[in-house]
Scaffold this motif. Sequence first.
Motif, mmCIF file in Angstrom:
data_model
loop_
_atom_site.group_PDB
_atom_site.id
_atom_site.type_symbol
_atom_site.label_atom_id
_atom_site.label_comp_id
_atom_site.label_asym_id
_atom_site.label_seq_id
_atom_site.Cartn_x
_atom_site.Cartn_y
_atom_site.Cartn_z
ATOM 1 N N GLU A 124 0.839 -1.208 0.000
ATOM 2 C CA GLU A 124 0.000 0.000 0.000
ATOM 3 C C GLU A 124 0.868 1.251 0.000
ATOM 4 O OE1 GLU A 124 -2.840 -0.047 3.234
ATOM 5 O OE2 GLU A 124 -3.502 -2.058 2.692
ATOM 6 N N ARG A 125 1.905 1.247 0.820
ATOM 7 C CA ARG A 125 2.801 2.407 0.852
ATOM 8 C C ARG A 125 3.502 2.582 -0.493
ATOM 9 N NH1 ARG A 125 8.273 3.225 4.244
ATOM 10 N NH2 ARG A 125 8.773 5.275 3.375
ATOM 11 N N THR A 165 2.374 1.707 -3.416
ATOM 12 C CA THR A 165 1.378 2.202 -4.371
ATOM 13 C C THR A 165 1.253 3.716 -4.258
ATOM 14 O OG1 THR A 165 0.147 0.122 -4.323
ATOM 15 C CG2 THR A 165 -1.057 2.062 -5.049
ATOM 16 N N THR A 166 1.145 4.217 -3.048
ATOM 17 C CA THR A 166 1.063 5.662 -2.837
ATOM 18 C C THR A 166 2.371 6.334 -3.244
ATOM 19 O OG1 THR A 166 -0.481 5.337 -1.022
ATOM 20 C CG2 THR A 166 0.622 7.466 -1.132
ATOM 21 N N GLY A 203 2.785 6.972 -6.898
ATOM 22 C CA GLY A 203 1.616 7.584 -7.508
ATOM 23 C C GLY A 203 1.887 8.789 -8.386
ATOM 24 N N ASP A 219 1.831 11.980 -7.855
ATOM 25 C CA ASP A 219 0.951 13.137 -7.681
ATOM 26 C C ASP A 219 1.765 14.401 -7.451
ATOM 27 O OD1 ASP A 219 -1.678 11.702 -7.579
ATOM 28 O OD2 ASP A 219 -0.761 10.795 -5.813
ATOM 29 N N LYS A 254 -4.813 14.235 0.578
ATOM 30 C CA LYS A 254 -5.166 13.098 -0.287
ATOM 31 C C LYS A 254 -4.300 11.866 -0.022
ATOM 32 C CE LYS A 254 -5.097 11.635 -5.117
ATOM 33 N NZ LYS A 254 -4.681 11.990 -6.470
ATOM 34 N N VAL A 255 -2.972 12.045 0.014
ATOM 35 C CA VAL A 255 -2.083 10.884 0.112
ATOM 36 C C VAL A 255 -1.460 10.717 1.495
ATOM 37 C CG1 VAL A 255 -1.553 10.941 -2.356
ATOM 38 C CG2 VAL A 255 -0.022 12.094 -0.765
ATOM 39 N N GLY A 279 2.936 9.543 2.478
ATOM 40 C CA GLY A 279 2.870 9.415 1.018
ATOM 41 C C GLY A 279 3.416 10.636 0.315
ATOM 42 N N GLN A 290 6.675 10.571 -2.065
ATOM 43 C CA GLN A 290 6.612 11.026 -3.455
ATOM 44 C C GLN A 290 7.585 12.172 -3.706
ATOM 45 O OE1 GLN A 290 2.859 11.690 -5.397
ATOM 46 N NE2 GLN A 290 1.881 9.983 -4.356
#
Length: 173
Positions: free
Chosen positions: A75-76, A78-79, A82, A84, A100-101, A105, A109
């Motif tokens: 899950e981490r 995936t974020t 992402g 973004d 949002k993230v 996250g 990112q």
Amino acid sequence: LLGTDNPGPAVGLMEETGVLGAILDGPSNLARFHSLLSLEASSDALLRYAALLDGDMGRVLLLAEKLRFSNKQKERLTTMCGKDVTPGLPPADCRKLLYKVGKQGFVDQTLLLWSMLGADATLDTYLVEADQWNEPGFPVTGRDLLTHGIGEGEPLGTLLKKMEESWIASDFT
């Protein structure tokens, strides 16, 4: 190995001998990996893993499945992958993405993006924004709407979602 203080030399040797390619089922991005390690911000094994795989979400998750990463780690990742977070975001957009993230996250990112752009990029303001972030709680609940005559079910959920979107767009005011 990726979680050690200085995994660079060992990962470099693994690349030279072909071991890294065998483990990762293909090529790695050592430049991005070393760029991540050179940042003043700290990184952990999952971030370094994603940088080695160039932030390619499909490949990162496929290999994570093969290596039996936990669901929480997937899950981490995936974020994290992402994409973004982009260069030049105004503070209000940073706050929207933080909501949002989540803080983790957003930081993940940011660091992955920074590793791609290189240490000369100026993304430290993003990390400051994340450090100062206190997630606001959405001030309206379904119960609030029910007391104002909104019926249960899909209309209630739709209205709550629209209200939350407006609240986020207003920079949480």
